[in-house]
Design an enzyme around this catalytic site. Sequence first.
Site, mmCIF file in Angstrom:
data_model
loop_
_atom_site.group_PDB
_atom_site.id
_atom_site.type_symbol
_atom_site.label_atom_id
_atom_site.label_comp_id
_atom_site.label_asym_id
_atom_site.label_seq_id
_atom_site.Cartn_x
_atom_site.Cartn_y
_atom_site.Cartn_z
ATOM 1 N N LYS A 25 -6.950 0.041 -10.457
ATOM 2 C CA LYS A 25 -8.179 -0.623 -10.862
ATOM 3 C C LYS A 25 -7.948 -1.453 -12.118
ATOM 4 O O LYS A 25 -8.308 -2.635 -12.180
ATOM 5 C CB LYS A 25 -9.250 0.451 -11.116
ATOM 6 C CG LYS A 25 -10.664 -0.050 -11.109
ATOM 7 C CD LYS A 25 -11.639 1.096 -11.381
ATOM 8 C CE LYS A 25 -11.783 2.013 -10.177
ATOM 9 N NZ LYS A 25 -12.503 3.257 -10.498
ATOM 10 N N ARG A 109 -14.268 4.503 -16.398
ATOM 11 C CA ARG A 109 -13.889 4.565 -14.987
ATOM 12 C C ARG A 109 -12.481 5.103 -14.787
ATOM 13 O O ARG A 109 -11.554 4.691 -15.474
ATOM 14 C CB ARG A 109 -13.958 3.156 -14.368
ATOM 15 C CG ARG A 109 -15.174 2.359 -14.773
ATOM 16 C CD ARG A 109 -15.092 0.917 -14.294
ATOM 17 N NE ARG A 109 -15.093 0.795 -12.849
ATOM 18 C CZ ARG A 109 -14.896 -0.343 -12.204
ATOM 19 N NH1 ARG A 109 -14.672 -1.462 -12.901
ATOM 20 N NH2 ARG A 109 -14.910 -0.367 -10.893
ATOM 21 N N GLY A 118 -13.196 7.181 -4.691
ATOM 22 C CA GLY A 118 -14.223 8.197 -4.877
ATOM 23 C C GLY A 118 -13.720 9.593 -5.191
ATOM 24 O O GLY A 118 -14.511 10.517 -5.318
ATOM 25 N N MET A 120 -12.037 10.582 -7.873
ATOM 26 C CA MET A 120 -12.139 10.943 -9.289
ATOM 27 C C MET A 120 -13.473 10.435 -9.832
ATOM 28 O O MET A 120 -14.279 9.900 -9.103
ATOM 29 C CB MET A 120 -10.963 10.368 -10.044
ATOM 30 C CG MET A 120 -9.666 11.072 -9.698
ATOM 31 S SD MET A 120 -8.311 10.440 -10.637
ATOM 32 C CE MET A 120 -8.262 8.791 -10.007
ATOM 33 N N ARG A 359 -9.013 -4.524 -4.574
ATOM 34 C CA ARG A 359 -7.793 -3.813 -4.170
ATOM 35 C C ARG A 359 -7.519 -4.163 -2.717
ATOM 36 O O ARG A 359 -8.417 -4.620 -2.005
ATOM 37 C CB ARG A 359 -7.962 -2.295 -4.321
ATOM 38 C CG ARG A 359 -9.066 -1.745 -3.447
ATOM 39 C CD ARG A 359 -9.273 -0.255 -3.628
ATOM 40 N NE ARG A 359 -10.572 0.124 -3.113
ATOM 41 C CZ ARG A 359 -11.340 1.082 -3.608
ATOM 42 N NH1 ARG A 359 -10.935 1.807 -4.618
ATOM 43 N NH2 ARG A 359 -12.507 1.358 -3.066
ATOM 44 N N HIS A 475 -17.968 5.790 0.265
ATOM 45 C CA HIS A 475 -16.622 6.353 0.073
ATOM 46 C C HIS A 475 -16.172 7.140 1.297
ATOM 47 O O HIS A 475 -15.022 7.075 1.708
ATOM 48 C CB HIS A 475 -16.596 7.267 -1.146
ATOM 49 C CG HIS A 475 -16.419 6.514 -2.422
ATOM 50 N ND1 HIS A 475 -15.533 5.462 -2.523
ATOM 51 C CD2 HIS A 475 -16.980 6.652 -3.641
ATOM 52 C CE1 HIS A 475 -15.589 4.990 -3.753
ATOM 53 N NE2 HIS A 475 -16.455 5.679 -4.459
ATOM 54 N N SER A 785 23.551 12.946 22.489
ATOM 55 C CA SER A 785 22.133 12.818 22.181
ATOM 56 C C SER A 785 21.773 14.008 21.297
ATOM 57 O O SER A 785 21.909 15.163 21.716
ATOM 58 C CB SER A 785 21.318 12.822 23.467
ATOM 59 O OG SER A 785 19.948 12.765 23.148
ATOM 60 N N THR A 788 17.357 17.362 18.082
ATOM 61 C CA THR A 788 17.088 17.768 16.700
ATOM 62 C C THR A 788 16.089 18.916 16.581
ATOM 63 O O THR A 788 15.962 19.497 15.506
ATOM 64 C CB THR A 788 16.601 16.567 15.867
ATOM 65 O OG1 THR A 788 15.559 15.912 16.587
ATOM 66 C CG2 THR A 788 17.734 15.605 15.606
ATOM 67 N N ASN A 789 15.386 19.269 17.669
ATOM 68 C CA ASN A 789 14.518 20.453 17.565
ATOM 69 C C ASN A 789 15.393 21.700 17.409
ATOM 70 O O ASN A 789 15.247 22.465 16.470
ATOM 71 C CB ASN A 789 13.643 20.607 18.805
ATOM 72 C CG ASN A 789 12.704 19.430 18.987
ATOM 73 O OD1 ASN A 789 12.478 18.672 18.060
ATOM 74 N ND2 ASN A 789 12.175 19.288 20.188
ATOM 75 N N CYS A 852 16.902 12.850 20.822
ATOM 76 C CA CYS A 852 15.835 13.128 21.783
ATOM 77 C C CYS A 852 14.919 14.247 21.328
ATOM 78 O O CYS A 852 14.134 14.768 22.101
ATOM 79 C CB CYS A 852 16.416 13.427 23.158
ATOM 80 S SG CYS A 852 17.483 14.863 23.178
ATOM 81 N N TYR A 872 20.113 4.467 19.969
ATOM 82 C CA TYR A 872 18.719 4.526 20.398
ATOM 83 C C TYR A 872 18.037 5.792 19.876
ATOM 84 O O TYR A 872 18.696 6.751 19.479
ATOM 85 C CB TYR A 872 18.605 4.475 21.922
ATOM 86 C CG TYR A 872 19.114 5.705 22.627
ATOM 87 C CD1 TYR A 872 18.270 6.795 22.871
ATOM 88 C CD2 TYR A 872 20.438 5.797 23.053
ATOM 89 C CE1 TYR A 872 18.739 7.929 23.503
ATOM 90 C CE2 TYR A 872 20.916 6.935 23.685
ATOM 91 C CZ TYR A 872 20.057 8.006 23.908
ATOM 92 O OH TYR A 872 20.520 9.135 24.518
#
Length: 897
Positions: A25, A109, A118, A120, A359, A475, A785, A788-789, A852, A872
């Site tokens: 602001k 302000r 809104g 703060m 803003r 807000h 591949s 990643t889980n 994947c 990919y």
Amino acid sequence: MKYVRQFGGGSAEGRSKDKALLGGKGANLAEMASLGLPVPPGFTITTEVCRIVMEKGDDVDPAGRSEFDPLHLGPDELRGEVEAALERVEELTQTRFGDPSSPLLVSVRSGAPASMPGMMDTILNLGLNDTTVAALAARAKNDRFAWDCYRRFIAMYSDVVLGVSAETEDAEDPFDKILEGIKTKHRAQRDQDLSAEALRETVAAFKAEVQRATGKPFPDDVTAQLWGAIGAVFRSWNNPRADVYRKMNGISATMGTAVNVQAMVFGNLGDDCATGVAFTRNPATGTAELYGEFLTNAQGEDVVAGIRTPEPIAELAKRLPAAHAELVRVAKLLEDHFRDMQDLEFTIQSGQLYMLQTRNGKRTGKAMVKVAVDLVAEGKLQPKEAVMRIDPAKLDEVLHPTIDPKARPQPVAKGLPASPGAAIGKIVFTASAADQWAQKGETVLLVRTDTSPEDIHGMKAAAGILTARGGMTSHAAVVARGMGKCCITSCTSLRVDAAKKTASFIGGGKELKLKEGDVLTLDGSTGEVFVGSAPLMPAQLGSELGTLMEWVDQFRRLKVRTNADTPTDARTARSFGAEGIGLCRTEHMFFQPERIMAVREMIVAGDEAGRRAALAKILPMQREDFVELFRVMHELPVTIRLLDPPLHEFLPHTPAEIEELAATTGKTATQITHKVAELTEANPMLGHRGVRLAITYPEIYEIQVQAIGEAASQCAREGLLVHPEIMIPLVMVPEELKRMRELCTKAMTKALGGVPIPFTIGTMIELPRACVVADRIAQHADFFSFGTNDLTQTTFGLSRDDAGRFLPSYVEQGVLPSDPFAVLDPDGVGALIELGVRGGRSSKPGLKVGICGEHGGEPSSVEFCHRAGFDYVSCSPFRVPIARVAAARAALSEERP
Ligand code: ADP
Ligand code: MG
Ligand code: MG
């Protein structure tokens, strides 16, 4: 001057780029002042002061309940710098702070580096007491106005600084209650209808309430008022709603807020005065139009707090044409200057426009796309810049389902379409209830009389928000759009009784009663409310998103595939631009009711011959699955993962199912029960699954590959181009893959029967060991591949199914920056992936690498994959556009110096 920076009078000690120090602001007030725009003069106390105060405050009170007293805890220079800055404001405005004849009033302000609308506190009309109020009245020749300012000031100051506020969430604000009482007594419909005399009475009653609640009189000394307010604004950085908002938006809690002290201008001097909020474009849809709301004879907080329902900005052209024309000019100037849609706050005092804030406007995903694309068309942005403006995660909203126009029911009510999207859920009436119900796994809609920033935790928990009052720029509406939540405000036929947990829609002499837990559907795009759940349909890529995607595809290097097991998913993903299937899980195909019996027969069979007999029943069905997939994915690669889960997952559990299987296989129920027990594992995630199944029962993979090969050759004969890629899961040692490669090559060659179809064989990399020995595994692989889980589970030694009990607390406490199952952990899992890629390509240059896991559709993880040199990523169908944008952004940010 170090801790205090001035703005106004055509210049400023700062610019828009100084947001970290001046807050958003303050930095933009400085920018507007130096652009020569009409900004009331003032000064900004930097965020550095807030940090100093917070740090010392913690020392003063080890419990963390620091007092935030800026004079006591702030730097020594602060008092002198503030006094000097205040003097300059006095000179520019020809008034004096606390002066008995021409008093200066200021607003105090909040304003943090990252916008937190809104969340703060702000105090208006500071500098009033019994003496200055009389002077203000005399100078303005308007008693009513002066006492209106005074009563507002006392209510705000008492709430924010002195902590006089409603005791519980449901209770009414004490000052609202007093005001309502006085309005009733004087038969005043609206606040504006109160006479000067009634307002004077209000002030007396407010002061009595302060004395009652705090045991002290309301402070008369204007300097004490000022420092009290500054301290309170600092303190508001740490209030609960600001905290929730920061966590939700990943804003650091250590930055602190700046404080802006600014000369007041008055929108409540009469009917040639107004206050309002405007967006340079529609923040819900992105349409290029000056969009906003105002109230005549009012002060700013009335609009943004959603207390009174304001009028649309177009009306301002009729009421105050000159001021409206000036607003249009300033809005265009600011949008061109910042090259982005602006959210403006303004006040008109006696026909003269003043700018109080600008803003970059918060917007919905839909508006985000349209504004970026339109700005390019208008020549204000380059396509690359437009892509960098897109928050990929926010695209999710655009891809949400909408209400099916062909089966649209009759609405029961209509309000303002504050934030688009459809939401179906059970209604609740408080933020806490929304929280509690959501924790029990319910989808809820938060239904309130008016929207308050205090409700932020409930808004976060709810799928949608419906309020009786408030405008489109309140807000709550701003925050809802920021969250991408469906929101309808100003639904005037709605009555809410939060205490009784009931609501009703009133209209046409009828009343429809509702209670907590009843189901409604909200359409945030039209503002319509429906009883029960309305039918939804999946989203489509609109023309703007299409344009954006064309740019994105020029910039990205990563390919984007999809995880799809069914032709329907594959079709959706293709329509979203998927360039192949990166993961087709075959186990889902085994679970279908008409096949499960054959699968069970296979599992309980005592020998290979028995298993083969059962597998022979599965073969044609599996082949049909692949034919369908290959048809949908004509010309594109399809990676098929062979069977992965532990066999016991397919086994019967209920006595009836056991009986049935016993009957089919000619065994006894007891034998079956024994078999189930025998296959049950203590830790199935690390048990007999993945490639381990095929090392013991090779015929399982053999038959699956036969199905793939036969399907491929059938499709090729139909003239389709098929690219099957066979993927072996959970490989831990190179020997596993070596054997599987031989087996699959043999089975595939046989099944193809001479039809020349190129196919590849690769592996999932989902165990830390596989990453470490990747160079040797790659000798038998055409592609990697990263799964990643499982790789995250096995790297962290953390079961995803059980982590729910403690992982959220890790993130909450900041022990982990985020949930590693959602956002790829770059330090641990990421390091193993990099090791794996390097190892794999060291023995096989040009090895194709993809991902994947769930992470394939998460923007920061996609960027990681880009940097790690992947070919990919593969993600769920609805995340394909998100991954495409994330991939382009990753490539573009590399281009930057
Ligand atoms: P928030 O961050 O909650 O929007 P602001 O500091 O912007 O709080 O203040 C809220 C509103 O108060 C503004 O939109 C404006 O209408 C009004 N306001 C703030 N400062 C002044 C001022 N100096 N003169 C008149 N109105 C003001
Ligand atoms: Mg504001
Ligand atoms: Mg796995």
